[in-house]
Design a protein around this motif. Structure first.
Motif, PDB file in Angstrom:
ATOM      1  N   ARG A  25      17.472  -7.742  28.968  1.00  0.00           N
ATOM      2  CA  ARG A  25      18.973  -7.423  28.930  1.00  0.00           C
ATOM      3  C   ARG A  25      19.362  -8.747  28.060  1.00  0.00           C
ATOM      4  O   ARG A  25      18.754  -9.770  28.031  1.00  0.00           O
ATOM      5  CB  ARG A  25      19.769  -7.083  30.278  1.00  0.00           C
ATOM      6  CG  ARG A  25      19.927  -8.318  31.050  1.00  0.00           C
ATOM      7  CD  ARG A  25      20.632  -8.161  32.032  1.00  0.00           C
ATOM      8  NE  ARG A  25      21.008  -9.290  33.144  1.00  0.00           N
ATOM      9  CZ  ARG A  25      21.859 -10.405  32.811  1.00  0.00           C
ATOM     10  NH1 ARG A  25      22.715 -10.447  31.822  1.00  0.00           N
ATOM     11  NH2 ARG A  25      21.808 -11.470  33.735  1.00  0.00           N
ATOM     12  N   PRO A  26      20.637  -8.810  27.539  1.00  0.00           N
ATOM     13  CA  PRO A  26      20.881  -9.654  27.078  1.00  0.00           C
ATOM     14  C   PRO A  26      21.297 -10.964  27.903  1.00  0.00           C
ATOM     15  O   PRO A  26      21.543 -10.572  29.056  1.00  0.00           O
ATOM     16  CB  PRO A  26      22.342  -9.306  26.084  1.00  0.00           C
ATOM     17  CG  PRO A  26      22.402  -7.888  26.118  1.00  0.00           C
ATOM     18  CD  PRO A  26      21.437  -7.465  27.199  1.00  0.00           C
ATOM     19  N   SER A  27      21.090 -12.257  27.528  1.00  0.00           N
ATOM     20  CA  SER A  27      21.490 -13.354  28.521  1.00  0.00           C
ATOM     21  C   SER A  27      22.993 -13.736  28.288  1.00  0.00           C
ATOM     22  O   SER A  27      23.705 -13.160  27.341  1.00  0.00           O
ATOM     23  CB  SER A  27      20.457 -14.509  28.252  1.00  0.00           C
ATOM     24  OG  SER A  27      20.584 -15.061  27.006  1.00  0.00           O
TER      25      SER A  27
ATOM     26  N   ALA B 223      15.110 -16.525  32.013  1.00  0.00           N
ATOM     27  CA  ALA B 223      16.149 -16.423  30.812  1.00  0.00           C
ATOM     28  C   ALA B 223      15.427 -16.988  29.649  1.00  0.00           C
ATOM     29  O   ALA B 223      15.112 -18.007  29.709  1.00  0.00           O
ATOM     30  CB  ALA B 223      17.562 -17.032  31.003  1.00  0.00           C
ATOM     31  N   GLN B 224      15.312 -16.317  28.818  1.00  0.00           N
ATOM     32  CA  GLN B 224      14.522 -16.705  27.353  1.00  0.00           C
ATOM     33  C   GLN B 224      16.025 -16.606  26.231  1.00  0.00           C
ATOM     34  O   GLN B 224      16.911 -16.086  26.525  1.00  0.00           O
ATOM     35  CB  GLN B 224      13.498 -15.820  26.865  1.00  0.00           C
ATOM     36  CG  GLN B 224      12.419 -15.438  27.726  1.00  0.00           C
ATOM     37  CD  GLN B 224      11.664 -16.763  28.027  1.00  0.00           C
ATOM     38  OE1 GLN B 224      11.403 -17.480  27.288  1.00  0.00           O
ATOM     39  NE2 GLN B 224      11.310 -16.919  29.262  1.00  0.00           N
ATOM     40  N   PRO B 225      15.548 -17.366  25.222  1.00  0.00           N
ATOM     41  CA  PRO B 225      16.801 -17.433  24.244  1.00  0.00           C
ATOM     42  C   PRO B 225      17.104 -16.104  23.801  1.00  0.00           C
ATOM     43  O   PRO B 225      16.380 -15.036  23.344  1.00  0.00           O
ATOM     44  CB  PRO B 225      16.157 -18.161  22.938  1.00  0.00           C
ATOM     45  CG  PRO B 225      15.159 -18.945  23.574  1.00  0.00           C
ATOM     46  CD  PRO B 225      14.398 -18.304  24.899  1.00  0.00           C
ATOM     47  N   GLY B 226      18.409 -15.765  24.182  1.00  0.00           N
ATOM     48  CA  GLY B 226      18.771 -14.168  23.944  1.00  0.00           C
ATOM     49  C   GLY B 226      18.575 -13.173  25.022  1.00  0.00           C
ATOM     50  O   GLY B 226      19.109 -11.988  24.698  1.00  0.00           O
TER      51      GLY B 226
ATOM     52  N   VAL C 235       9.330 -11.811  23.057  1.00  0.00           N
ATOM     53  CA  VAL C 235       7.810 -12.166  23.658  1.00  0.00           C
ATOM     54  C   VAL C 235       7.144 -12.834  22.335  1.00  0.00           C
ATOM     55  O   VAL C 235       6.347 -13.883  22.975  1.00  0.00           O
ATOM     56  CB  VAL C 235       7.333 -10.637  23.469  1.00  0.00           C
ATOM     57  CG1 VAL C 235       5.836 -10.952  23.848  1.00  0.00           C
ATOM     58  CG2 VAL C 235       7.996 -10.137  24.978  1.00  0.00           C
ATOM     59  N   ILE C 236       7.453 -12.910  21.283  1.00  0.00           N
ATOM     60  CA  ILE C 236       6.618 -13.612  20.314  1.00  0.00           C
ATOM     61  C   ILE C 236       6.916 -15.201  20.659  1.00  0.00           C
ATOM     62  O   ILE C 236       6.048 -16.140  20.666  1.00  0.00           O
ATOM     63  CB  ILE C 236       7.026 -13.340  18.723  1.00  0.00           C
ATOM     64  CG1 ILE C 236       5.800 -11.759  18.564  1.00  0.00           C
ATOM     65  CG2 ILE C 236       6.498 -14.210  18.009  1.00  0.00           C
ATOM     66  CD1 ILE C 236       6.361 -11.275  17.326  1.00  0.00           C
ATOM     67  N   ASP C 237       8.249 -15.351  20.608  1.00  0.00           N
ATOM     68  CA  ASP C 237       8.845 -16.647  20.853  1.00  0.00           C
ATOM     69  C   ASP C 237       8.260 -17.458  22.107  1.00  0.00           C
ATOM     70  O   ASP C 237       8.126 -18.475  22.250  1.00  0.00           O
ATOM     71  CB  ASP C 237      10.428 -16.887  21.007  1.00  0.00           C
ATOM     72  CG  ASP C 237      10.864 -16.631  19.600  1.00  0.00           C
ATOM     73  OD1 ASP C 237      10.378 -16.736  18.614  1.00  0.00           O
ATOM     74  OD2 ASP C 237      11.986 -16.638  19.438  1.00  0.00           O
ATOM     75  N   LEU C 238       8.334 -16.448  23.254  1.00  0.00           N
ATOM     76  CA  LEU C 238       7.820 -16.951  24.430  1.00  0.00           C
ATOM     77  C   LEU C 238       6.452 -17.139  24.446  1.00  0.00           C
ATOM     78  O   LEU C 238       5.994 -18.298  24.813  1.00  0.00           O
ATOM     79  CB  LEU C 238       7.922 -15.722  25.522  1.00  0.00           C
ATOM     80  CG  LEU C 238       7.806 -15.829  27.133  1.00  0.00           C
ATOM     81  CD1 LEU C 238       8.531 -15.273  27.883  1.00  0.00           C
ATOM     82  CD2 LEU C 238       6.259 -15.723  27.306  1.00  0.00           C
TER      83      LEU C 238
ATOM     84  N   GLN D  48      21.148  -4.641  22.421  1.00  0.00           N
ATOM     85  CA  GLN D  48      20.067  -5.219  23.318  1.00  0.00           C
ATOM     86  C   GLN D  48      19.110  -6.212  22.354  1.00  0.00           C
ATOM     87  O   GLN D  48      19.023  -6.161  21.028  1.00  0.00           O
ATOM     88  CB  GLN D  48      19.128  -4.058  23.656  1.00  0.00           C
ATOM     89  CG  GLN D  48      19.836  -3.022  24.785  1.00  0.00           C
ATOM     90  CD  GLN D  48      20.277  -3.855  26.016  1.00  0.00           C
ATOM     91  OE1 GLN D  48      19.254  -4.792  26.381  1.00  0.00           O
ATOM     92  NE2 GLN D  48      21.265  -3.388  26.789  1.00  0.00           N
ATOM     93  N   PRO D  49      18.686  -7.223  23.179  1.00  0.00           N
ATOM     94  CA  PRO D  49      17.599  -8.286  22.257  1.00  0.00           C
ATOM     95  C   PRO D  49      16.398  -7.252  21.725  1.00  0.00           C
ATOM     96  O   PRO D  49      15.969  -6.182  22.201  1.00  0.00           O
ATOM     97  CB  PRO D  49      17.350  -9.052  23.491  1.00  0.00           C
ATOM     98  CG  PRO D  49      17.960  -8.682  24.851  1.00  0.00           C
ATOM     99  CD  PRO D  49      18.580  -7.204  24.605  1.00  0.00           C
TER     100      PRO D  49
END
Length: 133
Positions: free
Chosen positions: A131-133, A95-98, A16-19, A9-10
């Motif tokens: 979930r993973p992308s 969808a976020q990275p990963g 969330v920090i990246d977002l 799992q991511p």
């Protein structure tokens, strides 16, 4: 060997920090821990995994995130917490990275000034399915 596929799992904190980094910009100190010199770095947002577990084995995970929001004044901390909540809720279904984010909800917002320094702080608790992308 498990009959289920192995799915890692991511890292919900990192996602969330990246977002939030792109949403909040350079004026906010953002990470997973408080900076050493807190007063010099305000406003500060620290994202920590508060718990979680499998929602659908091997596919999704339900997570809770504790988000410390510290600022120079109580009003600034509250406004920043509201902005963070709004950005995370708006990320539902994206969808976020990963990772993919679902069912993003604000669980609570608690006024909890730092006892040592007296710095105004809210703790924003958010939950999501990831979930993973």
């Amino acid at each position: 060997m498990s009959p289920l596929p192995v799915v890692v799992q991511p890292d919900a904190e990192a996602v969330v920090i990246d977002l939030l980094a792109s949403a909040l910009g350079d004026g906010v100190t953002l990470g997973s821990e408080w900076p050493e010199h807190l007063a010099e770095e305000l406003p500060v947002v620290a994202v920590s995994l508060g718990g979680g577990g499998s929602r659908l084995k091997g596919v999704t995970k339900q997570v809770t995130l504790d988000i410390d929001v510290l600022a120079a004044t109580k009003g600034e901390a509250r406004d920043l917490a509201a902005l963070i909540s709004a950005h995370l809720i708006a990320s539902q279904g994206t969808a976020q990275p990963g990772a993919r984010l679902y069912e993003v909800e604000e669980t609570s917002l608690i006024w909890l000034p730092d006892e040592v320094t007296g710095t105004p702080r809210y703790v924003l608790v958010m939950s999501m399915i990831i979930r993973p992308s």
